[in-house]
Scaffold this motif. Structure first.
Motif, PDB file in Angstrom:
ATOM      1  N   ASP A  66       0.835  -1.203   0.000  1.00  0.00           N
ATOM      2  CA  ASP A  66       0.000   0.000   0.000  1.00  0.00           C
ATOM      3  C   ASP A  66       0.868   1.250   0.000  1.00  0.00           C
ATOM      4  O   ASP A  66       0.515   2.271  -0.611  1.00  0.00           O
ATOM      5  CB  ASP A  66      -0.924   0.008   1.226  1.00  0.00           C
ATOM      6  CG  ASP A  66      -1.988  -1.081   1.179  1.00  0.00           C
ATOM      7  OD1 ASP A  66      -2.232  -1.617   0.072  1.00  0.00           O
ATOM      8  OD2 ASP A  66      -2.552  -1.398   2.236  1.00  0.00           O
ATOM      9  N   LEU A  67       2.015   1.181   0.684  1.00  0.00           N
ATOM     10  CA  LEU A  67       2.901   2.344   0.761  1.00  0.00           C
ATOM     11  C   LEU A  67       3.645   2.583  -0.550  1.00  0.00           C
ATOM     12  O   LEU A  67       3.719   3.721  -1.030  1.00  0.00           O
ATOM     13  CB  LEU A  67       3.899   2.157   1.903  1.00  0.00           C
ATOM     14  CG  LEU A  67       3.314   2.100   3.313  1.00  0.00           C
ATOM     15  CD1 LEU A  67       4.425   1.884   4.336  1.00  0.00           C
ATOM     16  CD2 LEU A  67       2.541   3.365   3.634  1.00  0.00           C
ATOM     17  N   THR A  68       4.198   1.534  -1.131  1.00  0.00           N
ATOM     18  CA  THR A  68       4.947   1.738  -2.375  1.00  0.00           C
ATOM     19  C   THR A  68       4.023   2.128  -3.518  1.00  0.00           C
ATOM     20  O   THR A  68       4.357   2.995  -4.340  1.00  0.00           O
ATOM     21  CB  THR A  68       5.751   0.482  -2.737  1.00  0.00           C
ATOM     22  OG1 THR A  68       4.874  -0.641  -2.865  1.00  0.00           O
ATOM     23  CG2 THR A  68       6.792   0.182  -1.660  1.00  0.00           C
ATOM     24  N   LEU A  69       2.857   1.521  -3.579  1.00  0.00           N
ATOM     25  CA  LEU A  69       1.919   1.850  -4.648  1.00  0.00           C
ATOM     26  C   LEU A  69       1.455   3.301  -4.567  1.00  0.00           C
ATOM     27  O   LEU A  69       1.161   3.931  -5.591  1.00  0.00           O
ATOM     28  CB  LEU A  69       0.705   0.914  -4.590  1.00  0.00           C
ATOM     29  CG  LEU A  69       0.943  -0.523  -5.053  1.00  0.00           C
ATOM     30  CD1 LEU A  69      -0.232  -1.407  -4.687  1.00  0.00           C
ATOM     31  CD2 LEU A  69       1.191  -0.569  -6.554  1.00  0.00           C
ATOM     32  N   ALA A  70       1.406   3.831  -3.360  1.00  0.00           N
ATOM     33  CA  ALA A  70       0.915   5.200  -3.180  1.00  0.00           C
ATOM     34  C   ALA A  70       1.767   6.227  -3.909  1.00  0.00           C
ATOM     35  O   ALA A  70       1.268   7.304  -4.274  1.00  0.00           O
ATOM     36  CB  ALA A  70       0.852   5.543  -1.688  1.00  0.00           C
ATOM     37  N   VAL A  71       3.039   5.937  -4.133  1.00  0.00           N
ATOM     38  CA  VAL A  71       3.912   6.903  -4.803  1.00  0.00           C
ATOM     39  C   VAL A  71       4.134   6.547  -6.269  1.00  0.00           C
ATOM     40  O   VAL A  71       4.978   7.148  -6.947  1.00  0.00           O
ATOM     41  CB  VAL A  71       5.276   7.017  -4.081  1.00  0.00           C
ATOM     42  CG1 VAL A  71       5.074   7.397  -2.625  1.00  0.00           C
ATOM     43  CG2 VAL A  71       6.083   5.720  -4.196  1.00  0.00           C
ATOM     44  N   MET A  72       3.359   5.594  -6.781  1.00  0.00           N
ATOM     45  CA  MET A  72       3.518   5.132  -8.166  1.00  0.00           C
ATOM     46  C   MET A  72       2.218   5.306  -8.950  1.00  0.00           C
ATOM     47  O   MET A  72       1.846   4.471  -9.756  1.00  0.00           O
ATOM     48  CB  MET A  72       3.961   3.664  -8.172  1.00  0.00           C
ATOM     49  CG  MET A  72       5.299   3.408  -7.503  1.00  0.00           C
ATOM     50  SD  MET A  72       5.680   1.644  -7.307  1.00  0.00           S
ATOM     51  CE  MET A  72       5.823   1.115  -9.008  1.00  0.00           C
ATOM     52  N   GLN A  73       1.542   6.412  -8.712  1.00  0.00           N
ATOM     53  CA  GLN A  73       0.260   6.665  -9.363  1.00  0.00           C
ATOM     54  C   GLN A  73       0.355   7.709 -10.477  1.00  0.00           C
ATOM     55  O   GLN A  73      -0.622   7.932 -11.194  1.00  0.00           O
ATOM     56  CB  GLN A  73      -0.769   7.115  -8.324  1.00  0.00           C
ATOM     57  CG  GLN A  73      -1.045   6.097  -7.234  1.00  0.00           C
ATOM     58  CD  GLN A  73      -1.570   4.776  -7.790  1.00  0.00           C
ATOM     59  OE1 GLN A  73      -2.447   4.759  -8.653  1.00  0.00           O
ATOM     60  NE2 GLN A  73      -1.017   3.677  -7.291  1.00  0.00           N
ATOM     61  N   THR A  74       1.493   8.336 -10.623  1.00  0.00           N
ATOM     62  CA  THR A  74       1.679   9.346 -11.657  1.00  0.00           C
ATOM     63  C   THR A  74       2.721   8.873 -12.666  1.00  0.00           C
ATOM     64  O   THR A  74       3.518   7.961 -12.382  1.00  0.00           O
ATOM     65  CB  THR A  74       2.159  10.674 -11.062  1.00  0.00           C
ATOM     66  OG1 THR A  74       3.471  10.483 -10.491  1.00  0.00           O
ATOM     67  CG2 THR A  74       1.192  11.164  -9.984  1.00  0.00           C
ATOM     68  N   ARG A  75       2.729   9.498 -13.817  1.00  0.00           N
ATOM     69  CA  ARG A  75       3.725   9.142 -14.831  1.00  0.00           C
ATOM     70  C   ARG A  75       5.140   9.366 -14.304  1.00  0.00           C
ATOM     71  O   ARG A  75       6.013   8.518 -14.481  1.00  0.00           O
ATOM     72  CB  ARG A  75       3.497   9.959 -16.099  1.00  0.00           C
ATOM     73  CG  ARG A  75       4.483   9.608 -17.201  1.00  0.00           C
ATOM     74  CD  ARG A  75       4.216  10.330 -18.500  1.00  0.00           C
ATOM     75  NE  ARG A  75       5.171   9.876 -19.508  1.00  0.00           N
ATOM     76  CZ  ARG A  75       5.018   8.809 -20.279  1.00  0.00           C
ATOM     77  NH1 ARG A  75       3.908   8.088 -20.187  1.00  0.00           N
ATOM     78  NH2 ARG A  75       5.949   8.452 -21.148  1.00  0.00           N
ATOM     79  N   ASP A  76       5.369  10.507 -13.651  1.00  0.00           N
ATOM     80  CA  ASP A  76       6.705  10.803 -13.131  1.00  0.00           C
ATOM     81  C   ASP A  76       7.142   9.759 -12.100  1.00  0.00           C
ATOM     82  O   ASP A  76       8.300   9.315 -12.109  1.00  0.00           O
ATOM     83  CB  ASP A  76       6.735  12.195 -12.507  1.00  0.00           C
ATOM     84  CG  ASP A  76       6.691  13.308 -13.548  1.00  0.00           C
ATOM     85  OD1 ASP A  76       6.889  13.006 -14.738  1.00  0.00           O
ATOM     86  OD2 ASP A  76       6.461  14.467 -13.168  1.00  0.00           O
ATOM     87  N   GLY A  77       6.224   9.399 -11.198  1.00  0.00           N
ATOM     88  CA  GLY A  77       6.559   8.410 -10.182  1.00  0.00           C
ATOM     89  C   GLY A  77       6.893   7.064 -10.787  1.00  0.00           C
ATOM     90  O   GLY A  77       7.884   6.420 -10.407  1.00  0.00           O
ATOM     91  N   LEU A  78       6.084   6.618 -11.748  1.00  0.00           N
ATOM     92  CA  LEU A  78       6.330   5.333 -12.398  1.00  0.00           C
ATOM     93  C   LEU A  78       7.647   5.349 -13.170  1.00  0.00           C
ATOM     94  O   LEU A  78       8.430   4.397 -13.105  1.00  0.00           O
ATOM     95  CB  LEU A  78       5.174   4.989 -13.334  1.00  0.00           C
ATOM     96  CG  LEU A  78       3.972   4.301 -12.715  1.00  0.00           C
ATOM     97  CD1 LEU A  78       2.820   4.229 -13.715  1.00  0.00           C
ATOM     98  CD2 LEU A  78       4.333   2.897 -12.235  1.00  0.00           C
ATOM     99  N   GLU A  79       7.876   6.426 -13.914  1.00  0.00           N
ATOM    100  CA  GLU A  79       9.119   6.521 -14.688  1.00  0.00           C
ATOM    101  C   GLU A  79      10.342   6.448 -13.790  1.00  0.00           C
ATOM    102  O   GLU A  79      11.307   5.736 -14.083  1.00  0.00           O
ATOM    103  CB  GLU A  79       9.153   7.823 -15.488  1.00  0.00           C
ATOM    104  CG  GLU A  79       8.434   7.770 -16.814  1.00  0.00           C
ATOM    105  CD  GLU A  79       8.736   8.993 -17.654  1.00  0.00           C
ATOM    106  OE1 GLU A  79       9.736   9.693 -17.367  1.00  0.00           O
ATOM    107  OE2 GLU A  79       7.963   9.256 -18.591  1.00  0.00           O
ATOM    108  N   ARG A  80      10.310   7.204 -12.690  1.00  0.00           N
ATOM    109  CA  ARG A  80      11.486   7.224 -11.812  1.00  0.00           C
ATOM    110  C   ARG A  80      11.730   5.851 -11.199  1.00  0.00           C
ATOM    111  O   ARG A  80      12.877   5.366 -11.190  1.00  0.00           O
ATOM    112  CB  ARG A  80      11.309   8.267 -10.705  1.00  0.00           C
ATOM    113  CG  ARG A  80      12.460   8.228  -9.697  1.00  0.00           C
ATOM    114  CD  ARG A  80      12.409   9.328  -8.682  1.00  0.00           C
ATOM    115  NE  ARG A  80      13.436   9.154  -7.670  1.00  0.00           N
ATOM    116  CZ  ARG A  80      13.664   9.994  -6.676  1.00  0.00           C
ATOM    117  NH1 ARG A  80      12.942  11.099  -6.554  1.00  0.00           N
ATOM    118  NH2 ARG A  80      14.612   9.746  -5.779  1.00  0.00           N
ATOM    119  N   VAL A  81      10.690   5.232 -10.685  1.00  0.00           N
ATOM    120  CA  VAL A  81      10.854   3.916 -10.065  1.00  0.00           C
ATOM    121  C   VAL A  81      11.361   2.905 -11.090  1.00  0.00           C
ATOM    122  O   VAL A  81      12.263   2.104 -10.804  1.00  0.00           O
ATOM    123  CB  VAL A  81       9.533   3.447  -9.428  1.00  0.00           C
ATOM    124  CG1 VAL A  81       9.626   1.994  -8.998  1.00  0.00           C
ATOM    125  CG2 VAL A  81       9.181   4.335  -8.234  1.00  0.00           C
TER     126      VAL A  81
END
Length: 368
Positions: A66-81
């Motif tokens: 739940d914590l990691t997914l919370a910061v992977m909801q935007t294009r920028d977040g997904l790209e960086r990860v």
């Protein structure tokens, strides 16, 4: 020995994008979205994930996402990860990786499924370029995951097939295994079979032989995600408890059940993740530590064994660490580690010529 293993070429088949964030990245992205985290520095946050995931329960283990997914909801977040994931794989000596993730879990900020896939593809490409600029070489491909507790698997199957040009090479089914057999997703697997699209299914992690059978029969799986509980279908002299530590156990004395024999004889790859399997008590009948893991016995019996990290953040691990743990527990030498990596290369969801090239790269790296 760990440094020597890190320098060797490795193949990663079972690693989750949302389970491999750097703690520092989680802190930085979390601050942007106002996410409350259980620790405020990278080391303490890493400690928290390791402790929270060592409960012996797969459902409890999964709540940490739940914590990691919370910061992977935007294009920028997904790209960086995604970019950092590739860089971290390369730093671990991985030359080819298949990374699984569930686009349906990344739509909280309005991304479409297609936009999410494109963001991860761009992040992977950025990571590959960064590695190349640093003098390395790595290839990373996507495995698109559907969540078995949800009802979107047919939609996700079509997404995976339509995303081949974005570097998607396979489909995965994940989530809480017990009570959610692959047979619930018959439509999705029919769509994938019709398209001749490769499938791996999480099975034999938190549930036993019935789950594995359903993955093979209903899911038409070419690989088993974890699959450690295929060991439930083995009859071992003296019983399972402590059998892995009885290193002298003659494989010829072990009797294989019908399902275990099928998996072994057809060389269906097992995507084993030793540290993760310890955390979720995936082989409780055998023991509770790496030295109790049936991986060595399965290897000696002729199963197609591969070694993976599953979730680097949750297990605070790397492929180098996993192989080092096995070398320490079972006395593996370079020849044993090479065979494990060749098996993984042969199991990749790549065309034959590319698999053969990957196998050659692994062998050359171990012998140079």
């Amino acid at each position: 020995m760990s440094d020597a293993i890190r320098a060797l070429p490795k193949v990663s088949l079972h690693a989750h994008l949302d389970g491999g964030l750097r703690p520092q990245t989680l802190l930085e992205l979390g601050a942007r979205v106002g996410l409350e985290l259980p620790a405020s520095d990278p080391a303490s946050l890493g400690d928290w994930f390791l402790a929270a995931c060592t409960s012996g329960s797969l459902p409890e283990y999964l709540t940490t996402f739940d914590l990691t997914l919370a910061v992977m909801q935007t294009r920028d977040g997904l790209e960086r990860v995604a970019r950092e994931f590739v860089e971290d794989l390369a730093a671990d000596g991985v030359v080819y990786g298949e990374v699984r993730w569930a686009p349906e879990l990344h739509q909280g900020a309005g991304l479409t499924l297609e936009e999410a896939v494109a963001a991860v593809a761009d992040g992977f490409a950025q990571g590959e370029r960064a590695v190349a600029l640093a003098g390395g070489r790595i290839r990373v491909r996507q495995l698109i995951t559907a969540m078995r507790q949800n009802d979107r698997s047919a939609e996700i199957a079509r997404l995976a097939i339509a995303s081949r040009d974005a570097g998607v090479v396979g489909f995965d089914l994940a989530g809480p295994e017990d009570g959610f057999l692959p047979s619930r997703h018959a439509e999705a697997f029919a769509i994938l079979a019709e398209a001749l699209f490769p499938v791996t299914v999480h099975a034999g992690e938190a549930a036993g032989v019935d789950s594995i059978r359903s993955a093979l029969v209903d899911g038409r799986a070419l690989r088993l995600g974890h699959g450690v509980r295929i060991a439930d279908d083995l009859e071992v002299p003296g019983g399972r408890a402590g059998a892995a530590r009885r290193g002298a156990t003659d494989a010829a004395d072990v009797r294989l059940g019908e399902l275990a024999a099928w998996v072994r004889d057809r060389r269906i790859p097992l995507e084993l993740s030793p540290s993760s399997n310890v955390q979720t008590a995936g082989f409780a009948d055998w023991g509770a530590e790496i030295a109790d893991h049936p991986i060595d016995l399965l290897r000696r019996l002729g199963f197609a064994v591969t070694v993976n990290t599953d979730n680097r953040l949750m297990s605070r691990t790397s492929l180098t660490r996993e192989l080092t743990l096995l070398a320490d527990a079972f006395g593996y030498g370079l020849g044993d580690l090479e065979r494990l990596q060749v098996t993984a290369a042969e199991a990749a969801f790549l065309p034959l010529a590319e698999r053969e090239e990957l196998v050659a790269r692994v062998r050359d790296g171990f012998r140079s």
